[in-house]
Design an enzyme around this catalytic site. Structure first.
Site, PDB file in Angstrom:
ATOM      1  N   GLN A 140       0.832  -1.198   0.000  1.00 36.65           N
ATOM      2  CA  GLN A 140       0.000   0.000   0.000  1.00 36.65           C
ATOM      3  C   GLN A 140       0.868   1.251   0.000  1.00 36.65           C
ATOM      4  OE1 GLN A 140      -3.249   0.003   2.755  1.00 36.65           O
ATOM      5  NE2 GLN A 140      -3.967   1.960   2.042  1.00 36.65           N
ATOM      6  N   PHE A 141       1.178   1.742  -1.195  1.00 36.81           N
ATOM      7  CA  PHE A 141       2.033   2.922  -1.322  1.00 36.81           C
ATOM      8  C   PHE A 141       1.390   4.162  -0.721  1.00 36.81           C
ATOM      9  CE2 PHE A 141      -0.621   3.510  -5.014  1.00 36.81           C
ATOM     10  CZ  PHE A 141      -0.685   4.881  -5.196  1.00 36.81           C
ATOM     11  N   THR A 142       0.069   4.162  -0.582  1.00 30.61           N
ATOM     12  CA  THR A 142      -0.612   5.352  -0.062  1.00 30.61           C
ATOM     13  C   THR A 142      -0.301   5.623   1.405  1.00 30.61           C
ATOM     14  OG1 THR A 142      -2.631   4.106   0.417  1.00 30.61           O
ATOM     15  CG2 THR A 142      -2.490   5.190  -1.751  1.00 30.61           C
TER      16      THR A 142
END
Length: 148
Positions: free
Chosen positions: A78-80
């Site tokens: 999850q890059f967010t």
């Protein structure tokens, strides 16, 4: 690295309505990588997560780790987690790791969890995924190696 850990009764991840990873009791891990992350951060987090004692013992005290309850991990990239929301209303993701580096770190992280004796299911790196879970407690813990 940043990891959001949620103790779950069950969790699953799907891509285009196809379940690609599913666990019962254990941890859902949302995993974010930045460009400066190395095997040192990975090893630190694997040790912390495998030994974290957040499952209740016979006295209802959080005293048991994942192995002691025969739990599993569902790991989702999850890059967010590296969203910068300081300016404006649209988040910036410039702190998120380059996809090639991040995928290598994410894969190594999951391999090291498995090598520690934990059953690990995953989503697909970079995919649009739908995650379903039943948080148990709720228990949610955030790990950030920049603050370790």
């Amino acid at each position: 690295m940043k990891v959001v850990l949620q103790r779950v009764r069950h969790a699953q991840v799907a891509i285009e309505d196809q379940v690609v990873g599913k666990i019962g009791v254990g941890y859902l891990l949302l995993v974010g990588i930045e460009n400066t992350d190395t095997t040192q951060q990975i090893d630190y987090l694997v040790h912390k997560i495998v030994n974290l004692r957040v499952f209740e013992d016979e006295n209802q005290k959080m005293n048991l780790n994942l192995k002691q309850v025969n739990g599993s991990i569902l790991s989702v990239s999850q890059f967010t987690l590296y969203a910068d929301t300081k300016h404006g209303n649209r988040p910036s993701f410039t702190k998120a790791g380059d996809p090639d580096h991040a995928e290598k770190c994410y894969t190594l992280f999951n391999q090291k969890l498995q090598a520690a004796g934990i059953a690990v299911e995953t989503g697909k790196f970079g995919a649009d995924m739908q995650v379903d879970l039943q948080n148990d407690g709720p228990v949610t813990i955030i790990f950030d190696t920049d603050q370790a």
